[in-house]
Design an enzyme around this catalytic site. Structure first.
Site, PDB file in Angstrom:
ATOM      1  N   HIS A 163       7.189  -3.186  -8.288  1.00  0.00           N
ATOM      2  CA  HIS A 163       8.409  -2.411  -8.520  1.00  0.00           C
ATOM      3  C   HIS A 163       9.275  -3.143  -9.538  1.00  0.00           C
ATOM      4  O   HIS A 163       9.532  -4.345  -9.402  1.00  0.00           O
ATOM      5  CB  HIS A 163       9.175  -2.198  -7.214  1.00  0.00           C
ATOM      6  CG  HIS A 163       8.468  -1.270  -6.265  1.00  0.00           C
ATOM      7  ND1 HIS A 163       7.687  -1.722  -5.237  1.00  0.00           N
ATOM      8  CD2 HIS A 163       8.391   0.084  -6.231  1.00  0.00           C
ATOM      9  CE1 HIS A 163       7.169  -0.696  -4.587  1.00  0.00           C
ATOM     10  NE2 HIS A 163       7.568   0.413  -5.173  1.00  0.00           N
ATOM     11  N   ARG A 165      -0.668   4.983   7.079  1.00  0.00           N
ATOM     12  CA  ARG A 165      -0.420   6.410   6.867  1.00  0.00           C
ATOM     13  C   ARG A 165      -1.344   7.218   7.770  1.00  0.00           C
ATOM     14  O   ARG A 165      -2.521   6.885   7.926  1.00  0.00           O
ATOM     15  CB  ARG A 165      -0.656   6.791   5.397  1.00  0.00           C
ATOM     16  CG  ARG A 165       0.298   6.077   4.453  1.00  0.00           C
ATOM     17  CD  ARG A 165       0.010   6.387   3.006  1.00  0.00           C
ATOM     18  NE  ARG A 165       0.916   5.681   2.127  1.00  0.00           N
ATOM     19  CZ  ARG A 165       0.840   5.683   0.797  1.00  0.00           C
ATOM     20  NH1 ARG A 165      -0.122   6.375   0.205  1.00  0.00           N
ATOM     21  NH2 ARG A 165       1.708   5.017   0.075  1.00  0.00           N
TER      22      ARG A 165
END
Length: 669
Positions: free
Chosen positions: A411, A389
């Site tokens: 997830h 990022r």
């Protein structure tokens, strides 16, 4: 003439309030803090005085229907009202905002010709961006003079008075003072918006407020640091000086905070990282990626493997996904439109690809790798996903703010009926993990829909209700953080309190009704029709790098024995014991103990001191007596000795004291 208003206090009780008047018929306000007159109706201060003189004296602001207001704000019939004191949840926010004005006033007194721009509240304090006069350089050496002037203003207990002016009046006022930045701010305000100026003894500042009623309400402050800044954070604009300060309700609280900062310096993970040989920051890491040394890599892997071990208990299966994927995936997921400025892109064979900033779209693709039925759900994937990022260069720091991030991503793909149970499991996972890792104080925040989001309001309503229900089901007290959810769904953010009282956000759990559908993920329902699964995003450590930085400072480098990169150092008294020491080392290594040796010719006291500086839990002293008896003498890092014991007994001791962290080495997982 008096007017009565019925209001509700924050505890739900109802109270009728009348406007108080003095002998001259003027509105009675707490002396010596006159405020601007508001109306003939009762005010927040009138409510405080009706409850008790002590509350009126300590009040600094109010809240009407959740909105912060000045003490002279008129009450509204049937409104919910709170009295804000320095100990109120918003008390320090108001106090620090006012203290930013106090500092700006003092700066302009000490350095005439200084222009002020904006002065917001930040964590534990405030700052003000200023432009000193040409040729004037402000430095920390000036702090004592500035603080002295601030104290003089506080001692005068000047009233802080609000006045509402027109746009033209505001522009004329600040233009006359030479405040070009204030004029630019005013010119950019929406037409028709009320413009407020808060005056303190003839000095005024543009502000939305609210503020304390008088300067005497700011008893404890200190200027902390100075830095460079640009007007509106644009390097093409004027260069400014940013002065940081802190403010507290009492001198005692200020002293405690300053003491905490001194303790934090000793615990600085960057300094400890160098001292304990955990990681290094080199010129080649300007991209925000540290080099992990053997001890640091070991701690990193131990933390990962603790989570791996825990995930097995909660039914997760680990996967691996690519770091570079076609940009079309990120356009479909919504990240390209909503997160593009934080992403890195590359060209491959004349096509645009993105380096993944998070793993969720890739996990959806894994879900789509086969046909899924409702019988397959829930499906729980985990990955220590390496993501990149683009953090601003000025924010990159040590391990706590990096651009290469290893997330303990999880997830869960499930049906809407399974959400409740899965959320409860995720919350339980987090609670247990932080307890194991030594964080006894944990706060949970429900972050609701942001302005920039995807999906209908009905979907968001459903998602937020699901998170609220799961928090209540596992008996977790939580705070609401309005507007701070992800663009695809609400989330639960978790903060931990470290050993010196600082709060850090690490874990997050997010409910997502959007991403699977955007990427076309479906499962077959009992009615044999396709349905988008619900996706739960879950990270416990969050960023392993960031958590490691927080953990180093929390422990001050004295890691729990089960997570210590080196659990014991064998120390020979003379070279006569070296062969025995090598045999003991081999034995302990075979038993899973992380041990190293010091066979140098230095004095024993020096060897012990070196091991203590490295904060190794045990020093195992071996002399002729230990060699003859087949023992070793454990010396703990606090300097206390244990009775001599056999190598086998010491291995059992390490296993026992490691607790849940036993067996996390790579070859034992």
């Amino acid at each position: 003439m008096s007017t009565a208003v019925n209001v509700f206090l924050s505890d739900g009780s109802q109270r009728q309030v009348e406007r108080r008047a003095d002998a001259d018929g003027k509105a009675g306000l707490a002396t010596p803090t006159p405020l601007s007159p508001s109306s003939v109706g009762p005010t927040v201060l009138d409510l405080a005085r009706s409850i008790g003189p002590g509350l009126a004296k300590s009040a600094i602001a109010g809240k009407i229907n959740g909105t912060l207001v000045d003490l002279d704000a008129p009450l509204v019939e049937g409104a919910k009202v709170e009295i804000v004191t320095p100990t109120h949840a918003n008390g320090l926010e108001v106090l620090r905002h006012s203290c930013a004005h106090l500092m700006a006033m003092a700066l302009q007194d000490v350095f005439p010709g200084t222009q002020v721009t904006i002065g917001p509240v930040v964590d534990n304090g405030f700052y003000y961006d200023i432009k000193p006069p040409e040729g004037v350089k402000i430095s920390p050496a000036d702090f004592e003079t500035i603080e002295k002037r601030m104290a003089e203003i506080v001692a005068k207990d000047l009233p802080v008075q609000r006045r509402v002016v027109t746009r033209d009046e505001a522009i004329a006022h600040f233009s006359g003072l030479g405040e070009t930045f204030k004029v630019e701010i005013i010119e950019g305000l929406p037409a028709g918006e009320d413009i407020k100026i808060y005056d303190m003894g003839g000095w005024g500042d543009l502000c939305r407020g609210p503020h304390v009623p008088s300067t005497g309400k700011m008893p404890a402050f200190k200027l902390m640091s100075i830095a460079g800044a640009y007007w509106r954070a644009n390097k093409d604009n004027a260069q400014l000086v940013r002065v940081y300060g802190t403010a507290w309700a009492t001198k005692k609280e200020l002293d405690a905070y300053l003491h905490m900062l001194e303790e934090a310096k000793k615990r600085d993970h960057v300094l400890l990282g160098r001292q304990l040989e955990l990681f290094t920051l080199l010129p080649e890491t300007t991209v925000g990626a540290p080099f992990f040394l053997p001890n640091g890599a070991k701690l990193f892997v131990l933390l990962q493997n603790y989570i791996r071990k825990k995930q097995v208990q909660f039914g997760f299966k680990e996967i691996l996904t690519p770091q570079v994927m076609n940009v079309d995936l990120w356009k479909k997921s919504g990240h390209y439109d909503n997160y593009r400025e934080n992403m890195y892109f590359v060209q491959v064979d004349e096509q645009e690809y993105a380096i993944k900033p998070m793993s969720c779209p890739a996990h959806v693709k894994v879900f789509q790798s086969g046909q899924r039925s409702y019988r397959d759900l829930p499906m729980r994937y985990s990955e220590f996903g390496v993501v990149h990022r683009h953090e601003l260069s000025g924010t990159v720091h040590g391990l706590t703010r990096v651009r290469r991030i290893t997330q303990d991503d999880g997830h869960i793909f499930c049906t809407i009926e399974q959400v409740q149970k899965e959320m409860e499991g995720a919350l339980t996972f987090v609670k247990e993990a932080y307890a194991d890792l030594g964080f006894s104080e944990v706060k949970f925040y429900l972050s609701t829909r942001p302005e920039k989001r995807v999906g209908s309001d009905d979907t968001w309503d459903r998602a937020e209700r699901a998170l609220e229900s799961s928090l209540r089901a596992v008996e977790i007290d939580y705070l609401v953080n309005p507007g701070d959810g992800a663009f695809y769904g609400p989330k639960i953010d978790i903060k931990v309190r470290d050993a010196i009282g600082r709060w850090h956000q690490c874990a997050t759990i997010q409910l997502d009704f959007q991403t699977p559908g955007r990427l076309g993920a479906t499962y077959v329902t009992p009615e044999n029709s396709p349905e988008n699964p619900v996706m739960i995003h879950r990270a416990v450590l969050g960023s392993v790098e960031r958590f490691m930085g927080v953990f180093i400072e929390h422990c001050a480098g004295h890691f729990p024995i089960g997570l210590a990169p080196v659990q014991a150092r064998l120390v020979s008294v003379t070279e006569n014991q070296n062969d025995y020491v090598r045999k003991v080392e081999a034995f302990l290594l075979s038993k899973g103990v992380r041990v190293e040796t010091d066979l140098g010719n230095d004095k024993l006291s020096y060897k012990i001191r070196e091991a203590q500086l490295k904060k190794i839990p045990f020093m195992l002293v071996v002399g002729d007596k230990e060699m003859e008896q087949g023992t070793l003498t454990p010396r703990m890092r606090d300097g206390t000795n244990r009775e001599p014991m056999s190598p086998d007994a010491f291995a059992a001791l390490i296993r026992e004291e490691s607790g849940v962290f036993w067996g996390l080495d790579v070859n034992q997982v």
